[in-house]
Design a protein around this motif. Structure first.
Motif, PDB file in Angstrom:
ATOM      1  N   VAL A   1      24.920 -11.561 -15.831  1.00  0.00           N
ATOM      2  CA  VAL A   1      26.164 -12.271 -15.543  1.00  0.00           C
ATOM      3  C   VAL A   1      26.894 -11.527 -14.434  1.00  0.00           C
ATOM      4  O   VAL A   1      27.020 -10.294 -14.467  1.00  0.00           O
ATOM      5  CB  VAL A   1      27.056 -12.369 -16.790  1.00  0.00           C
ATOM      6  N   LEU A   2      27.368 -12.263 -13.445  1.00  0.00           N
ATOM      7  CA  LEU A   2      28.261 -11.743 -12.416  1.00  0.00           C
ATOM      8  C   LEU A   2      29.617 -12.393 -12.647  1.00  0.00           C
ATOM      9  O   LEU A   2      29.726 -13.632 -12.668  1.00  0.00           O
ATOM     10  CB  LEU A   2      27.736 -12.083 -11.023  1.00  0.00           C
ATOM     11  N   TRP A   3      30.647 -11.580 -12.842  1.00  0.00           N
ATOM     12  CA  TRP A   3      31.974 -12.101 -13.184  1.00  0.00           C
ATOM     13  C   TRP A   3      32.989 -11.546 -12.195  1.00  0.00           C
ATOM     14  O   TRP A   3      33.070 -10.334 -11.985  1.00  0.00           O
ATOM     15  CB  TRP A   3      32.350 -11.678 -14.603  1.00  0.00           C
ATOM     16  N   GLY A   4      33.766 -12.445 -11.593  1.00  0.00           N
ATOM     17  CA  GLY A   4      34.772 -12.032 -10.628  1.00  0.00           C
ATOM     18  C   GLY A   4      36.145 -12.555 -10.985  1.00  0.00           C
ATOM     19  O   GLY A   4      36.288 -13.573 -11.668  1.00  0.00           O
ATOM     20  N   GLY A   5      37.162 -11.861 -10.527  1.00  0.00           N
ATOM     21  CA  GLY A   5      38.521 -12.295 -10.775  1.00  0.00           C
ATOM     22  C   GLY A   5      39.518 -11.393 -10.081  1.00  0.00           C
ATOM     23  O   GLY A   5      39.161 -10.409  -9.425  1.00  0.00           O
ATOM     24  N   ARG A   6      40.793 -11.721 -10.244  1.00  0.00           N
ATOM     25  CA  ARG A   6      41.874 -10.968  -9.605  1.00  0.00           C
ATOM     26  C   ARG A   6      42.629 -10.219 -10.688  1.00  0.00           C
ATOM     27  O   ARG A   6      43.548 -10.766 -11.300  1.00  0.00           O
ATOM     28  CB  ARG A   6      42.762 -11.908  -8.797  1.00  0.00           C
ATOM     29  N   VAL A   7      42.209  -8.988 -10.931  1.00  0.00           N
ATOM     30  CA  VAL A   7      42.811  -8.169 -11.986  1.00  0.00           C
ATOM     31  C   VAL A   7      43.753  -7.127 -11.400  1.00  0.00           C
ATOM     32  O   VAL A   7      44.175  -6.201 -12.089  1.00  0.00           O
ATOM     33  CB  VAL A   7      41.720  -7.488 -12.838  1.00  0.00           C
ATOM     34  N   GLY A   8      44.101  -7.278 -10.146  1.00  0.00           N
ATOM     35  CA  GLY A   8      45.024  -6.391  -9.461  1.00  0.00           C
ATOM     36  C   GLY A   8      45.237  -6.901  -8.054  1.00  0.00           C
ATOM     37  O   GLY A   8      44.625  -7.891  -7.642  1.00  0.00           O
ATOM     38  N   THR A   9      46.102  -6.240  -7.320  1.00  0.00           N
ATOM     39  CA  THR A   9      46.413  -6.689  -5.963  1.00  0.00           C
ATOM     40  C   THR A   9      45.887  -5.742  -4.890  1.00  0.00           C
ATOM     41  O   THR A   9      46.009  -6.027  -3.711  1.00  0.00           O
ATOM     42  CB  THR A   9      47.932  -6.838  -5.787  1.00  0.00           C
ATOM     43  N   ALA A  10      45.306  -4.634  -5.297  1.00  0.00           N
ATOM     44  CA  ALA A  10      44.744  -3.675  -4.339  1.00  0.00           C
ATOM     45  C   ALA A  10      43.578  -2.961  -5.000  1.00  0.00           C
ATOM     46  O   ALA A  10      43.433  -2.979  -6.228  1.00  0.00           O
ATOM     47  CB  ALA A  10      45.816  -2.668  -3.903  1.00  0.00           C
ATOM     48  N   ALA A  11      42.752  -2.328  -4.186  1.00  0.00           N
ATOM     49  CA  ALA A  11      41.582  -1.634  -4.705  1.00  0.00           C
ATOM     50  C   ALA A  11      41.992  -0.585  -5.742  1.00  0.00           C
ATOM     51  O   ALA A  11      43.051   0.037  -5.638  1.00  0.00           O
ATOM     52  CB  ALA A  11      40.823  -0.968  -3.555  1.00  0.00           C
ATOM     53  N   MET A  12      41.154  -0.425  -6.763  1.00  0.00           N
ATOM     54  CA  MET A  12      41.404   0.556  -7.817  1.00  0.00           C
ATOM     55  C   MET A  12      40.080   1.184  -8.204  1.00  0.00           C
ATOM     56  O   MET A  12      39.014   0.788  -7.714  1.00  0.00           O
ATOM     57  CB  MET A  12      42.061  -0.117  -9.028  1.00  0.00           C
ATOM     58  N   ASP A  13      40.141   2.160  -9.097  1.00  0.00           N
ATOM     59  CA  ASP A  13      38.923   2.776  -9.586  1.00  0.00           C
ATOM     60  C   ASP A  13      37.984   1.697 -10.136  1.00  0.00           C
ATOM     61  O   ASP A  13      38.410   0.863 -10.940  1.00  0.00           O
ATOM     62  CB  ASP A  13      39.258   3.780 -10.683  1.00  0.00           C
ATOM     63  N   PRO A  14      36.715   1.668  -9.716  1.00  0.00           N
ATOM     64  CA  PRO A  14      35.825   0.589 -10.146  1.00  0.00           C
ATOM     65  C   PRO A  14      35.604   0.553 -11.659  1.00  0.00           C
ATOM     66  O   PRO A  14      35.309  -0.512 -12.209  1.00  0.00           O
ATOM     67  CB  PRO A  14      34.529   0.853  -9.382  1.00  0.00           C
ATOM     68  N   ARG A  15      35.746   1.673 -12.335  1.00  0.00           N
ATOM     69  CA  ARG A  15      35.617   1.643 -13.790  1.00  0.00           C
ATOM     70  C   ARG A  15      36.814   0.937 -14.433  1.00  0.00           C
ATOM     71  O   ARG A  15      36.652   0.197 -15.407  1.00  0.00           O
ATOM     72  CB  ARG A  15      35.466   3.063 -14.347  1.00  0.00           C
ATOM     73  N   GLU A  16      37.998   1.137 -13.880  1.00  0.00           N
ATOM     74  CA  GLU A  16      39.162   0.456 -14.436  1.00  0.00           C
ATOM     75  C   GLU A  16      39.111  -1.046 -14.168  1.00  0.00           C
ATOM     76  O   GLU A  16      39.362  -1.853 -15.059  1.00  0.00           O
ATOM     77  CB  GLU A  16      40.449   1.053 -13.860  1.00  0.00           C
ATOM     78  N   SER A  17      38.776  -1.441 -12.946  1.00  0.00           N
ATOM     79  CA  SER A  17      38.646  -2.878 -12.678  1.00  0.00           C
ATOM     80  C   SER A  17      37.507  -3.463 -13.504  1.00  0.00           C
ATOM     81  O   SER A  17      37.599  -4.597 -14.001  1.00  0.00           O
ATOM     82  CB  SER A  17      38.421  -3.138 -11.190  1.00  0.00           C
ATOM     83  N   GLY A  18      36.430  -2.683 -13.695  1.00  0.00           N
ATOM     84  CA  GLY A  18      35.335  -3.152 -14.540  1.00  0.00           C
ATOM     85  C   GLY A  18      35.779  -3.378 -15.971  1.00  0.00           C
ATOM     86  O   GLY A  18      35.390  -4.361 -16.612  1.00  0.00           O
ATOM     87  N   ARG A  19      36.597  -2.462 -16.510  1.00  0.00           N
ATOM     88  CA  ARG A  19      37.109  -2.626 -17.873  1.00  0.00           C
ATOM     89  C   ARG A  19      37.925  -3.910 -18.002  1.00  0.00           C
ATOM     90  O   ARG A  19      37.773  -4.666 -18.960  1.00  0.00           O
ATOM     91  CB  ARG A  19      37.975  -1.413 -18.243  1.00  0.00           C
ATOM     92  N   ARG A  20      38.798  -4.165 -17.027  1.00  0.00           N
ATOM     93  CA  ARG A  20      39.646  -5.356 -17.080  1.00  0.00           C
ATOM     94  C   ARG A  20      38.806  -6.634 -16.996  1.00  0.00           C
ATOM     95  O   ARG A  20      39.066  -7.607 -17.719  1.00  0.00           O
ATOM     96  CB  ARG A  20      40.672  -5.318 -15.954  1.00  0.00           C
ATOM     97  N   LEU A  21      37.823  -6.635 -16.107  1.00  0.00           N
ATOM     98  CA  LEU A  21      36.982  -7.825 -15.976  1.00  0.00           C
ATOM     99  C   LEU A  21      36.120  -8.034 -17.224  1.00  0.00           C
ATOM    100  O   LEU A  21      35.905  -9.173 -17.651  1.00  0.00           O
ATOM    101  CB  LEU A  21      36.096  -7.701 -14.739  1.00  0.00           C
ATOM    102  N   HIS A  22      35.622  -6.965 -17.793  1.00  0.00           N
ATOM    103  CA  HIS A  22      34.810  -7.080 -19.016  1.00  0.00           C
ATOM    104  C   HIS A  22      35.636  -7.714 -20.133  1.00  0.00           C
ATOM    105  O   HIS A  22      35.147  -8.603 -20.858  1.00  0.00           O
ATOM    106  CB  HIS A  22      34.308  -5.695 -19.432  1.00  0.00           C
ATOM    107  N   ALA A  23      36.901  -7.295 -20.277  1.00  0.00           N
ATOM    108  CA  ALA A  23      37.772  -7.880 -21.296  1.00  0.00           C
ATOM    109  C   ALA A  23      38.005  -9.363 -21.031  1.00  0.00           C
ATOM    110  O   ALA A  23      37.987 -10.191 -21.959  1.00  0.00           O
ATOM    111  CB  ALA A  23      39.092  -7.121 -21.337  1.00  0.00           C
TER     112      ALA A  23
END
Length: 436
Positions: free
Chosen positions: A305-327
Motif C-alpha cells: 500500500v502507498l498512502w499519501g496525505g497532508r499531515v503537516g505544512t512543511a517537511a518533518m522527520d520522516p518517521r513522524e510523518s510516517g506515524r501520522r500517515l499510518h494512523a
C-alpha cells in the motif's frame, strides 16, 4: 504498535519509487555557452518541453538545482487523474462559461496525451488504466460527487458512475466512507520510472540535461537572455521556467504566485495477496473527498500500500510523518494495524491562488506552473504546450495560456498562512462528517 515497531528494520526515509529508479544526473560536463532555449526545472514540465523542442530541431538545455527528476516528479503517488480535479470545479464565474469549458475539455485530454507520449517514446513506467475511485467522506460529499458524475462521463467518453455505500466494498475494503464516485478515465504509473524515461527521450532527441546546476540569475539584454548558474553562464533566445513548487528567488514574480505545499507518503512492507485483494479489489487508484485529502493505491506490483496525505505544512522527520500517515491509513483500513512501514518521504506540490494551472509569458520569460497536486499528466501537457508556444505554428492556443495570474499582498513565496488554512479545512471536513 509502539512507535519504533511501526518501522521495518530496513526502513528508509526516502521515496519507495527510488528503489527501481533513483534520480541521477548525467555526467556534469561543460555547460554550453549558447542554446536556443534554456529550460529551468528538470521534472515533467521541463523535460516534456525540452523533448518537444528538440524533436522540432531547437537546441535546448535543461538545468536543475538537484538531480534531474529529484523532486516532485519522482516523489508523487503516481496517480494520473487526467484533469478530473478541474472537471469537478465550477470555474465559469472566474473565466466565463466558454473559456471554462475549453479549459476543462483540454484538461481531460491530458490523459490520452500522456498515454500516447509513453507509447511513442517506449517509456517503461508501469502505466495502466486503472480507473479512479473517489471515496465520499460524508453524505454531503456523496451528493456533490453525484451531481457531477454525468458531466465527467460526457467529458471523458468513458464510464463514470456512483457507487452507493452498500456496494463500496466492491472498490475498497473499508466501511469508513459513504460510497463514492468511480471514473474509468484515470490511470496509475511509476513516477520515477516515468521521469527517467522522459529524460532519456529528451536526450535521445538532442536535449542537453544538467543536474546539480542551480540558476542564480536571469537577465535579459535586448532580445536575448543571460542565464547565470553556479557553474557558469549560458546565452539563449528563450527561457522557460518549469520549477513548479520549487520556484526560487531567481524568478521572484513567479515565486509570489505559487504556493509550495508539503505532501507526505508512506509505503508498507509487502502484504499477502489475499489482503491486497481485500483492500483494493479492482486495483483502482483512490482518493477521498476531504479538503485535506488522502490519496492511496497499491504499488504497481500489487504487493504494497502507498498512502499519501497532508499531515503537516512543511517537511518533518520522516518517521513522524510516517506515524501520522499510518494512523490515518488504519482509520480507513484497521486490518493494517500491525503492518510496518518501509519508506516515508515528502515532496512539495504547487498550488495557485485561483486553483488553476498557468501557462504564459512574463516579460518574455515563458512559464508553466501550478497543478494543485495533480500534475503527472497536466505538467507533461503544459510543458509540451510551452514548447509549441515558443516554436509557433498553426496549433490552437491552449486554454491555459495567458490567464490572469494572481497573488496576494505580502506574499513572497513563503506560505506563512498554511497552518491556519490547514486547520480551517480540517474543521470544515469535520463538520461535514458530523452532518452525515
Amino acid at each position: 504498535m509502539s512507535f519504533e515497531s511501526l518501522f521495518a528494520p530496513d526502513f528508509k526515509g526516502r521515496p519507495y519509487w527510488w528503489e527501481a529508479a533513483e534520480p541521477a544526473s548525467p555526467s556534469p560536463g561543460e555547460l554550453p555557452q549558447r542554446s536556443d532555449v534554456v529550460v529551468v526545472g528538470g521534472g515533467y514540465t521541463g523535460l516534456s518541453c525540452a523533448l518537444e523542442l528538440a524533436r522540432r530541431g531547437t537546441s535546448v538545455t535543461v538545468l536543475d538545482a538537484d538531480a534531474i527528476g529529484f523532486n516532485a516528479s519522482s516523489r508523487n503517488g503516481g496517480l494520473v487523474n487526467g484533469g478530473l480535479k478541474l472537471a469537478l470545479a465550477d470555474m465559469s464565474g472566474q473565466l466565463g462559461a466558454e473559456r471554462a469549458d475549453r479549459l476543462v475539455r483540454e484538461a481531460i485530454g491530458t490523459l490520452p496525451f500522456i498515454e500516447d507520449l509513453i507509447g511513442r517514446e517506449g517509456i517503461d513506467c508501469d502505466f495502466q488504466r486503472t480507473g479512479r475511485f473517489v471515496c465520499a467522506y460524508s453524505r454531503k460529499h456523496y451528493d456533490e460527487l453525484a451531481a457531477k458524475v454525468d458531466r465527467i462521463a460526457e467529458l471523458t467518453g468513458a464510464p463514470a458512475y456512483m457507487v452507493p455505500p452498500e456496494r463500496q466494498r466492491e472498490e475498497i475494503g473499508s466501511d469508513h466512507y459513504r460510497g463514492g464516485q468511480l471514473v474509468e478515465a484515470a490511470a496509475g504509473l511509476h513516477p520515477a520510472k516515468y521521469v527517467r524515461g522522459l529524460a532519456q527521450a529528451a536526450e535521445r532527441a538532442g536535449a542537453m540535461l544538467f543536474g546539480k546546476t542551480r540558476v542564480t540569475r536571469l537577465q535579459r539584454n535586448g532580445g536575448r537572455w543571460q542565464v547565470e548558474t553556479e557553474r557558469g553562464a549560458i546565452a539563449c533566445e528563450e527561457v522557460m521556467i518549469g520549477t513548479n513548487a520549487y520556484t526560487g528567488p531567481a524568478t521572484p514574480w513567479l515565486r509570489r504566485r505559487v504556493v509550495p505545499v508539503a505532501s507526505f507518503l508512506i509505503a508498507t512492507e509487502p502484504l499477502p495477496d489475499a489482503l491486497t485483494r481485500d483492500l483494493v479489489p479492482r486495483g483502482r487508484v483512490l482518493a477521498d473527498s476531504r479538503r485535506v485529502l488522502s490519496y492511496f493505491r497499491l504499488s504497481p506490483d500489487g504487493r504494497r500500500v502507498l498512502w499519501g496525505g497532508r499531515v503537516g505544512t512543511a517537511a518533518m522527520d520522516p518517521r513522524e510523518s510516517g506515524r501520522r500517515l499510518h494512523a490515518m491509513m488504519c482509520r480507513v483500513w484497521p486490518q493494517l494495524q500491525d503492518v510496518r512501514i518501509t519508506h516515508s518521504w515528502t515532496g512539495n506540490v504547487a498550488f495557485t491562488f485561483d486553483f488553476i494551472p498557468h501557462l504564459g509569458q512574463h516579460q518574455g520569460m515563458h512559464y508553466a506552473l501550478g497543478c494543485q497536486g495533480s500534475g503527472v499528466a497536466m505538467q507533461s501537457w503544459l510543458g509540451y504546450q510551452a514548447a509549441r508556444n515558443m516554436i509557433g505554428g498553426p496549433n490552437e492556443q491552449s486554454a491555459f495560456t495567458g490567464l490572469p495570474f494572481p497573488t496576494i499582498p505580502l506574499y513572497d513565496g513563503r506560505p506563512w498562512f498554511l497552518p491556519g488554512m490547514l486547520a480551517w479545512y480540517k474543521l470544515r471536513d469535520h463538520i461535514d462528517r458530523l452532518a452525515g
